[in-house]
Design a protein around this motif. Sequence first.
Motif, PDB file in Angstrom:
ATOM      1  N   GLU A   1       0.808  -1.286   0.048  1.00  0.00           N
ATOM      2  CA  GLU A   1      -0.063  -0.006   0.085  1.00  0.00           C
ATOM      3  C   GLU A   1       0.903   1.277   0.058  1.00  0.00           C
ATOM      4  OE1 GLU A   1      -2.442  -0.069   3.417  1.00  0.00           O
ATOM      5  OE2 GLU A   1      -3.617  -1.911   2.581  1.00  0.00           O
ATOM      6  N   GLN A   2       1.866   1.346   0.631  1.00  0.00           N
ATOM      7  CA  GLN A   2       2.497   2.477   1.222  1.00  0.00           C
ATOM      8  C   GLN A   2       3.279   2.672  -0.262  1.00  0.00           C
ATOM      9  OE1 GLN A   2       4.851   2.754   4.758  1.00  0.00           O
ATOM     10  NE2 GLN A   2       6.035   4.383   3.974  1.00  0.00           N
ATOM     11  N   LEU A   3       3.780   1.745  -0.841  1.00  0.00           N
ATOM     12  CA  LEU A   3       4.552   2.020  -2.138  1.00  0.00           C
ATOM     13  C   LEU A   3       3.771   1.824  -3.558  1.00  0.00           C
ATOM     14  CD1 LEU A   3       8.009   0.032  -1.513  1.00  0.00           C
ATOM     15  CD2 LEU A   3       7.522   2.374  -0.978  1.00  0.00           C
ATOM     16  N   ASP A   4       2.539   1.685  -3.422  1.00  0.00           N
ATOM     17  CA  ASP A   4       1.653   1.398  -4.262  1.00  0.00           C
ATOM     18  C   ASP A   4       2.247   0.337  -5.494  1.00  0.00           C
ATOM     19  OD1 ASP A   4      -0.796   1.888  -5.879  1.00  0.00           O
ATOM     20  OD2 ASP A   4       0.170   3.881  -6.968  1.00  0.00           O
ATOM     21  N   LEU A   5       2.459  -0.551  -5.059  1.00  0.00           N
ATOM     22  CA  LEU A   5       3.074  -1.958  -5.829  1.00  0.00           C
ATOM     23  C   LEU A   5       2.002  -2.806  -5.775  1.00  0.00           C
ATOM     24  CD1 LEU A   5       6.851  -1.877  -4.600  1.00  0.00           C
ATOM     25  CD2 LEU A   5       5.826  -0.960  -6.878  1.00  0.00           C
ATOM     26  N   THR A   6       1.980  -3.874  -6.833  1.00  0.00           N
ATOM     27  CA  THR A   6       1.297  -4.920  -6.895  1.00  0.00           C
ATOM     28  C   THR A   6       1.842  -6.110  -5.843  1.00  0.00           C
ATOM     29  OG1 THR A   6       2.656  -6.298  -8.613  1.00  0.00           O
ATOM     30  CG2 THR A   6       0.948  -4.857  -9.441  1.00  0.00           C
ATOM     31  N   SER A   7       1.281  -7.129  -5.397  1.00  0.00           N
ATOM     32  CA  SER A   7       1.580  -8.082  -4.469  1.00  0.00           C
ATOM     33  C   SER A   7       2.841  -8.801  -5.326  1.00  0.00           C
ATOM     34  CB  SER A   7       0.472  -9.103  -4.269  1.00  0.00           C
ATOM     35  OG  SER A   7      -0.585  -8.654  -3.688  1.00  0.00           O
ATOM     36  N   GLY A   8       2.810  -9.092  -6.532  1.00  0.00           N
ATOM     37  CA  GLY A   8       4.044  -9.811  -7.182  1.00  0.00           C
ATOM     38  C   GLY A   8       5.078  -8.937  -6.916  1.00  0.00           C
ATOM     39  N   ALA A   9       5.058  -7.662  -7.507  1.00  0.00           N
ATOM     40  CA  ALA A   9       6.180  -6.492  -7.250  1.00  0.00           C
ATOM     41  C   ALA A   9       6.763  -6.502  -5.792  1.00  0.00           C
ATOM     42  CB  ALA A   9       5.944  -5.202  -7.651  1.00  0.00           C
TER      43      ALA A   9
END
Length: 169
Positions: free
Chosen positions: A76-84
Motif C-alpha cells: 500500500e505504501q509503495l503502491d505496488l502489486t503483490s507480485g512486485a
Amino acid sequence: MRTADRGPDRGMDDGPTGLQSFAVLLRRMNSEFNRIAHEFAQSQGLHPTDVQALIAILDAERTGTGAAMTPGRLREQLDLTSGAVTACLDRLERAGHIRRVRDNSDRRMVHLHYAAAAKAVARDFFMPLADSTDSARRQFDEAELAVVVRFLDAMNDELAQLRKDGRQP
C-alpha cells in the motif's frame, strides 16, 4: 490579504517564500535525495524501489507505534502489486538487507525487519548525508528548526492526503 482556505496570500511567484521558489527548492532537494538513493541502490545491486522499501521498513521500526511493517502495508505504501512486493522482498532478503519474521500469535502474519548488518552498511553509506543534514541544522536556532519541522510535517501530511484522495498528478 487572505485567500480562501489557503492561509495568507504569499504570492505564487514572488520572492523566496513564493510558491514557485518552494517548488524549485523542493524539486532540487528531492532530486538530490533520489540521486543518493540511486547510488546506494547501485552500490548494493538493488533496484531503486528496493531502497524505498528499505526506508519504509526502517521508518516503521523507528516510529515506535508498534505497527511493524508487513508486506501488505508495504504494498500500500509503495503502491505496488503483490507480485512486485514479493519480488522486491525476495531481492532484499537474498542481499541480506531484511528478515521476514512470522508473528508468534498469528503465523499467517509476516513482519519485515531491517537486518542489523545491513543497517551498518546503510549507516556507513549515508553518513555523509547525516553529516550534511546536521551541518544545515546547526545553521538555525531551535525556534527556526521548529518551524522547519512544522512545515515538513504539514507537507508530508498534504502529500499523503493527495495520495489517499487519488488527486496525485
